[in-house]
Design a protein around this motif. Structure first.
Motif, PDB file in Angstrom:
ATOM      1  N   GLN A  16     -19.588   9.736 -15.095  1.00  0.00           N
ATOM      2  CA  GLN A  16     -18.950   8.847 -16.066  1.00  0.00           C
ATOM      3  C   GLN A  16     -19.369   9.155 -17.499  1.00  0.00           C
ATOM      4  N   ASP A  17     -20.630   9.497 -17.723  1.00  0.00           N
ATOM      5  CA  ASP A  17     -21.071   9.800 -19.093  1.00  0.00           C
ATOM      6  C   ASP A  17     -20.408  11.073 -19.620  1.00  0.00           C
ATOM      7  N   LEU A  20     -16.836  10.149 -20.326  1.00  0.00           N
ATOM      8  CA  LEU A  20     -16.779   9.342 -21.549  1.00  0.00           C
ATOM      9  C   LEU A  20     -16.871  10.230 -22.779  1.00  0.00           C
ATOM     10  N   THR A  24     -13.767  10.473 -25.431  1.00  0.00           N
ATOM     11  CA  THR A  24     -13.987   9.917 -26.771  1.00  0.00           C
ATOM     12  C   THR A  24     -14.227  10.996 -27.816  1.00  0.00           C
ATOM     13  N   VAL A  31     -13.187   3.379 -26.450  1.00  0.00           N
ATOM     14  CA  VAL A  31     -13.645   2.667 -25.257  1.00  0.00           C
ATOM     15  C   VAL A  31     -12.994   1.289 -25.256  1.00  0.00           C
ATOM     16  N   ASP A  34     -16.730  -1.150 -21.135  1.00  0.00           N
ATOM     17  CA  ASP A  34     -17.874  -0.444 -20.556  1.00  0.00           C
ATOM     18  C   ASP A  34     -18.850  -1.525 -20.092  1.00  0.00           C
ATOM     19  N   THR A  36     -21.402  -2.883 -16.965  1.00  0.00           N
ATOM     20  CA  THR A  36     -22.160  -2.586 -15.748  1.00  0.00           C
ATOM     21  C   THR A  36     -22.411  -3.885 -15.005  1.00  0.00           C
ATOM     22  N   ARG A  43     -20.235   0.468 -12.619  1.00  0.00           N
ATOM     23  CA  ARG A  43     -19.864   0.526 -14.028  1.00  0.00           C
ATOM     24  C   ARG A  43     -18.350   0.604 -14.157  1.00  0.00           C
ATOM     25  N   TRP A  44     -17.772  -0.371 -14.855  1.00  0.00           N
ATOM     26  CA  TRP A  44     -16.330  -0.411 -15.140  1.00  0.00           C
ATOM     27  C   TRP A  44     -16.155   0.188 -16.521  1.00  0.00           C
ATOM     28  N   LEU A  45     -15.589   1.398 -16.580  1.00  0.00           N
ATOM     29  CA  LEU A  45     -15.471   2.155 -17.819  1.00  0.00           C
ATOM     30  C   LEU A  45     -14.011   2.507 -18.060  1.00  0.00           C
ATOM     31  N   CYS A  46     -13.444   2.009 -19.166  1.00  0.00           N
ATOM     32  CA  CYS A  46     -12.030   2.232 -19.496  1.00  0.00           C
ATOM     33  C   CYS A  46     -11.909   2.816 -20.896  1.00  0.00           C
TER      34      CYS A  46
END
Length: 145
Positions: A16-17, A20, A24, A31, A34, A36, A43-46
């Protein structure tokens, strides 16, 4: 009828990092979420194109236990790396300019912008292998179709 809209789409990602950073820094996206959830170690990452309305892209980690056993998780990870996890279709008003700008940021394209029957099109992959197509659409002519 009740109004329904697409809120998000999802790509499986290996890291994910790393994803991301790609979305970005190289694509210039923002973002949207983000979060956790410690209780589930999730982790919900959009992310989404900066300033754009509409759906976001969820960068979802390839799941392991308890959702998938180790073999199934490995198979999914391999399929994503091969580009079989799906395709994200992006639209731009100037494919060549977007290609030049993103190339300068380090995005590696699979092909140069190419004229197609529907517009000008190119493609690239994210660090996990997910397919992304970038298209400048031609005006639709119902007489031709």
């Amino acid at each position: 009828m009740t109004k329904i809209k697409i809120a998000n789409a999802q790509f499986w990602v290996h890291d994910q990092d790393q994803a991301l950073d790609f979305y970005t820094q190289k694509l210039g996206w923002e973002v949207r979420a983000d979060v956790t959830m410690e209780a589930w170690n999730f982790r919900w990452l959009c992310v989404a194109p900066s300033g754009a309305d509409g759906p976001a892209l969820v960068l979802m980690p390839v799941p392991g236990q308890p959702m998938l056993d180790e073999a199934s998780s490995g198979q999914l990870s391999e399929l994503v790396a091969k580009g079989a996890g799906g395709t994200l279709f992006l639209e731009t008003d100037d494919c060549k300019a977007a290609y030049d700008e993103l190339s300068a940021r380090g995005v590696e394209f699979n092909d140069p912008p190419t004229v197609q029957p529907y517009g000008i099109d190119t493609s690239f992959r994210d660090p996990s292998g997910n397919n992304i197509r970038l298209t400048q659409m031609m005006e639709f002519d119902p007489e031709r179709h």
